[in-house]
Design an enzyme around this catalytic site. Sequence first.
Site, short mmCIF file in Angstrom:
data_model
loop_
_atom_site.label_atom_id
_atom_site.label_comp_id
_atom_site.label_asym_id
_atom_site.label_seq_id
_atom_site.Cartn_x
_atom_site.Cartn_y
_atom_site.Cartn_z
N LEU A 75 21.35 30.63 16.77
CA LEU A 75 22.65 31.66 16.85
C LEU A 75 23.20 32.38 17.82
CD1 LEU A 75 22.21 33.28 13.63
CD2 LEU A 75 23.20 31.18 13.92
N CYS A 76 22.61 32.35 19.15
CA CYS A 76 22.16 32.52 20.53
C CYS A 76 24.70 32.01 21.22
CB CYS A 76 21.93 32.16 22.10
SG CYS A 76 20.15 33.40 21.68
N HIS A 77 25.57 32.77 22.53
CA HIS A 77 26.07 32.36 22.49
C HIS A 77 25.96 31.91 23.53
CE1 HIS A 77 27.55 35.71 19.66
NE2 HIS A 77 28.78 35.07 19.25
N MET A 113 17.93 36.82 24.98
CA MET A 113 17.05 35.83 24.79
C MET A 113 17.08 35.01 25.76
SD MET A 113 15.94 36.61 21.66
CE MET A 113 15.28 34.99 21.41
N GLU A 114 17.97 35.12 26.96
CA GLU A 114 18.04 34.62 27.61
C GLU A 114 16.50 34.92 28.99
OE1 GLU A 114 21.54 33.71 26.69
OE2 GLU A 114 20.52 35.55 26.86
N ASP A 128 2.33 23.12 31.25
CA ASP A 128 1.93 21.38 31.22
C ASP A 128 1.13 21.06 32.92
OD1 ASP A 128 3.09 19.05 30.63
OD2 ASP A 128 4.57 19.50 32.58
#
Length: 159
Positions: A75-77, A113-114, A128
Site C-alpha cells: 500500500l505504499c505510494h 517506509m523507504e 547474505d
Amino acid sequence: MSEFTHFDESGRAIMVDVAGKDDTRRVATARGAIHMLPDTLGRILGGQAAKGDVLAVARIAAIQATKRTADLIPLCHPIALTRVVVDFAPETEVSRIVCTVTAETVGKTGVEMEALTGVSVALLTIYDMCKAVDRGMQIGDIQLVEKQGGRSGHWRLPD
C-alpha cells in the site's frame, strides 16, 4: 489516538488518497543493527570477506531498496526520492554494525517506509554476504528515528 489509515470503513485495505495534500519537503531517518561474532566484524572491517566489500554492497542495496519500496510494501505510494544517505557505524565493543538510512523527497506523502526498507535490506545484505562464516548473526532494533514534513510535522524518537 489516531486511526489506521490503510483501511476503509468496512475494514478493507486501501491505498491512502494523497491527491489533496500539498507537496512538501519530507525527510525520514531509520536505523537498525546486525549483531555478529567478533571475528565476522573483524573480517568485514578488514576487507577480508570472500564476497567483496560488504559495506559498499550493503550501501548500494539500501539505496536500491528505498527506490523499490512501493514494489515490496503493497500500500505504499511510488515516491520520487530526491536524496538517500546510508551510513554504517561499527561498534566493536558489542560486535555489531548499526545502519542508518535517511530518505528525502518533495511530495505528498512521507518517506518513512523507504528509510525503514533501506535499513532492512542493508542489514539483510550484510547477512547474505557473511552467512558462510556466521549463520548466527541477528538483525534487529529496526525503527524510525525521525521524520519531518507533512501535516503531522516533526517527530523524533525519544531518547
